[in-house]
Every structure is written in C-alpha cells, then in structure tokens.
Enzyme design. Structure first.
Site, PDB file in Angstrom:
ATOM      1  CD  GLU A 162      -2.570   1.585   0.143  1.00  0.00           C
ATOM      2  OE1 GLU A 162      -2.352   2.676  -0.421  1.00  0.00           O
ATOM      3  OE2 GLU A 162      -3.402   0.754  -0.262  1.00  0.00           O
TER       4      GLU A 162
ATOM      5  CB  THR B 124     -11.259   4.219  -1.994  1.00  0.00           C
ATOM      6  OG1 THR B 124     -10.071   4.365  -2.772  1.00  0.00           O
ATOM      7  CG2 THR B 124     -12.170   5.412  -2.246  1.00  0.00           C
ATOM      8  CB  CYS B 125     -14.883   1.854   1.057  1.00  0.00           C
ATOM      9  SG  CYS B 125     -16.490   1.843   1.874  1.00  0.00           S
TER      10      CYS B 125
ATOM     11  CG  HIS C 136     -47.806  -0.214  10.073  1.00  0.00           C
ATOM     12  ND1 HIS C 136     -48.033   0.617   8.994  1.00  0.00           N
ATOM     13  CD2 HIS C 136     -48.436   0.355  11.141  1.00  0.00           C
ATOM     14  CE1 HIS C 136     -48.768   1.639   9.389  1.00  0.00           C
ATOM     15  NE2 HIS C 136     -49.021   1.495  10.690  1.00  0.00           N
TER      16      HIS C 136
END
Length: 465
Positions: free
Chosen positions: A38, A47-48, A450
């Site tokens: 890296e 990146t994320c 709901h």
C-alpha cells in the site's frame, strides 16, 4: 543505488481495497504467505473507509443534523473532527486485520511491475509496514489499486480553490460559496451535503439535465428537491477557465445571472473517476488495458497475464465497495474453490446516492427497458401521496418518488428507482426479489412491518399500468 531486497509470496496484493484485503485475510488464515503493498498508510483499508463511502456518509449525517443557528465553520470543523476520529479507528482496525497474521507482510511503498508476477517497490515513510527498496515475486498477484478523480485539462484547474471529493472533506476555510462541476451521484451528494452545512451551492452540468443516466421523471424529481433546498443548478454549461482572484475563483463560461462569471470560494470537480493504473508498469507484466487504462479481465477476473487478477475499480465493472467484496469471492473461487463463481453471475446490483432523502436504484430504467425490447408496465408515485407509507411522514420528510418498471409479459421487476427515506434499505429487498425471480404481484402482496418504508410496495405496485 543499493540492490533491492527480494521477497517471495504465495499471494501479492497491490492496494488495500475491500476485495484485496478480504482475499488477503482469508488466504493468510489458510496459512498462505501474503504480501500487501500500500503506497500510503492513510489508505490502510482502501478508499471506502478512508476517503469514500464511510467518511462522506459521516459528513452527510452531520450535515443533516445541523440546525439553522449553528455557525457553519464551527459546525463543519466539529463534523470533520468526528469524521477523522472514526476513520482513524477504522484505518487501524484494517491494519491489524492483516498485520496480526504471522504469514502477512505489510509493505509501505509504490509498486511497479518489472516482469511477470514481479514488482519493484519504492518505499514510502510513515506506515506500520516495511519501508524498503524491494523486489517482490509471487505465485498469484492481485491488481487492486482503485480509481482516482478525473481532472480535465481546463486552464486554472490546478488552482488553490479547486478540489476533488477527497480534498473537499477537509476544506479550509469553510466555503460560503461552493461550485460543483458535475451533476452525477458524487457531485450531487456533495452539493446537498454542503448546502446543509450552510454553503450557497451552484451545480454546473455540461448536459441538459442532472443524472443523465436516469429517466427524465426521476431526474426531475431529484432536481425539484435540490432546488427546494436553494441549490442553484446550471445545465448546458461548461467551464472554460478557472481564474483565481482576491474574492474567490471565477468560473468563466458560467453566468451568475448578472452577466458576469460565477465566483466561488471553493470548487468541487466531480466529473468522474478512472482506474488508477498509470505508472504501474502493467505492460512489463503483459497485462492488457483499454484506452482508458482499465484492466481487461475475463469472467473470473483473470487478466491477460498468467497468475494475475484484477479487483475493484481497476477493471471497469462498477466502482462500489460491495462489488469489490464480490470480486474477492470470484477470485477465491478460482484459486481455492470450485471455480464456479463468475462476474456474469451478477444481476440486479443496487446502488444509493446519499442525498436527503437518498436516491436508490436497481436494474433498468424505463428508457433502457424499452430500448432492450421489453413491453413494460410502469408506475411513478410521489411519496407524499402514498397512503400505505407512513414512515417518511413520521420522520417529517415525505419528499421523493418511487418508480418501478415491470415486464408486462412475466410480471418480473426489471428495475426500480426509490427516492425516499430509507431507500438505501428497501432497494436491497427489491434487488433480492429481482435475483430470486419474485414477481411484482408477490412483492405487492408481501407482509411488511409497520410503519416502514417497505410497505409502500403494497400500494405502489397496485398502481402499475
């Protein structure tokens, strides 16, 4: 120059994105020798988590929580501090996800191919891994270097007030006036975010409308919400030059309404991203790329070079972290599994643009479906008028629309656009239904909790025509 030290591995991964780190961790757990290269310790994890999905959504959330009386500069600074603290933790977690394996070697540096399955690494400082001049060879190599913003050759685009989606997250001072070049998902997401933080925002779009990949009615609904938030949208407009001055940067080619160029305190250029493959020396390894620098892959993500695979944004099959994760499954299947997983297996892949409310999409637009030869039934329903959808009303935001496209012959859902509260969750259900062959009638008659946003499907799909 001192000769590089040599390393060998079973698996060499170039770039710490989602797919690469996932495959690296699984191979290390199986006892394989893994080297992860890296180029920046600030990108451990990819990146994320560092500059993309997670930090920007942290800022989106903070912007949504801002109140009218909050000072924009002070509030933005606090939001950035919160963002940075979160990302620092995730970066460290991702480091230890690999570094804690005895069979993994972390290398901090810039890799360049010098031959088949062999790279030379120029070291970079500041990380937790090896920072040495290295020559690394491996049985299997993964090109996983991600994508980078496209900055077109416009005069002045290298000026101090011009930003990418990365640098704008730490912009100083906070821009009272922000111009956004580009009306796709990234541009609009930042436009909405900075408007909520307190900026005056102008979106400049070269095309005649925003979100050019979407149907007109959906794009118009999004534009209406953005304009209600007092975001100015200029379509059919191109910037010919950025001219920096004492009061800001002037965007020549635009009009501020008084015959003068628009002037902004900061400009975001969001005109797309391209594979980060330049200067990797791919040709030295026999790795084929197209005219855009995209790595050419087959259905199992194999490149043209034996033993080399490509993952994530570099191969041009979608730029989302969840697709990179699926890439890791495909490559793992090819390397250690039964080889059955394929890129072509992917159908109904959802996506979300985190506006307020979020815009989620899956499958074909109506225009695409008709062009593909389908006879379709469609429905477009404003959220405010959906009686069986109380959830947005309880949250005080009943803006947006739902559009669904259904094959008239089979009753299968071909695509959906969900522009409403919670759409980032509902779209996953629709995508799963599309993959499983669930009909529109079955979704219409489903039993949903709901109050929720999902139960809009009960009413909306009953309106298909």
């Amino acid at each position: 120059m001192t000769a590089p030290r040599t390393l060998t591995a079973d698996l060499l991964v170039l770039g710490w994105g989602k797919g690469g780190k996932t495959l690296a961790a699984s191979m290390a757990a199986a006892g394989r020798r893994v080297v992860m290269v890296e180029q920046s310790s600030l990108m451990y994890g990819g990146t994320c988590i560092n500059i993309g999905c997670v930090p920007t959504k942290s800022l989106v959330h903070a912007a949504e929580e801002r109140r009218e009386g909050d000072d924009p500069q002070e509030y933005f600074d606090r939001a950035v501090d919160t963002r940075d603290a979160l990302i620092g933790k995730l970066n460290d977690v991702n480091l230890h996800m690999l570094a804690d394996h005895d069979t993994v070697t972390i290398v901090d540096g810039r890799a360049r191919f010098v031959g088949p399955r062999e790279v030379e690494v120029t070291p970079s400082a500041g990380g937790a891994g090896l920072a040495e001049h290295l020559l690394i060879s491996a049985e299997t190599v993964i090109v996983n270097t991600g994508a980078e913003p496209v900055l077109h050759a416009v005069p002045g685009i290298d000026g101090p007030r011009i930003h990418t989606s990365t640098s704008l997250q730490h912009v100083k001072p906070f821009p009272r006036r922000l111009a956004v070049i580009g009306a796709g998902p990234i541009g609009l997401e930042f436009a909405a975010m900075f408007r909520s933080f307190g900026s005056e925002v102008t979106v400049v779009a070269r095309g005649e409308r925003i979100l050019p990949a979407e149907d007109d009615d959906v794009a118009d609904a999004v534009r209406g919400v953005l304009e209600d938030e007092r975001i100015t949208i200029l379509t059919g407009t191109s910037v010919g030059e950025f001219v920096d001055g004492p009061d800001g940067v002037a965007l020549h080619g635009t009009d501020d309404g008084n015959g003068a160029p628009l002037v902004a305190d900061a400009v975001l250029v969001a005109t797309g991203r391209r594979p980060a493959t330049a200067d990797l020396g791919l040709e030295q390894a026999g790795i084929e790329v197209d005219e855009h620098g995209t790595v050419v892959v087959d259905d199992q993500l194999r490149t043209s070079a034996d033993g080399v695979f490509a993952m994530g944004d570099v191969h041009g099959h979608g730029q989302q972290t969840y697709l990179s994760l699926d890439d890791s499954r495909i490559v793992a299947s090819a390397l250690t599994g039964d080889g059955s997983r394929r890129l072509s297996d992917r159908v109904a892949v959802p996506s979300t643009t985190f506006l307020t409310p979020p815009l989620s999409a899956v499958g074909l637009t109506e225009h695409e479906a008709r062009d593909a030869g389908h006879e379709v039934r469609t429905v477009l329903a404003p959220v405010a008028g959906i009686k069986a959808m109380p959830r947005p009303k309880t949250l005080g935001d009943a803006r947006g629309v739902i559009k669904v496209v259904v094959d008239a012959q089979t009753d299968l859902v071909l695509g959906a656009r969900l522009f409403h509260v919670d759409s980032q969750e509902v779209v996953n259900l629709v995508a799963l239904a599309m993959r499983a062959g669930i009909t529109a009638a079955q979704l219409r008659d489903g039993i949903w909790t709901h109050p929720s946003s999902t139960e809009a499907l009960n009413e909306v799909l009953g309106r298909l025509s």
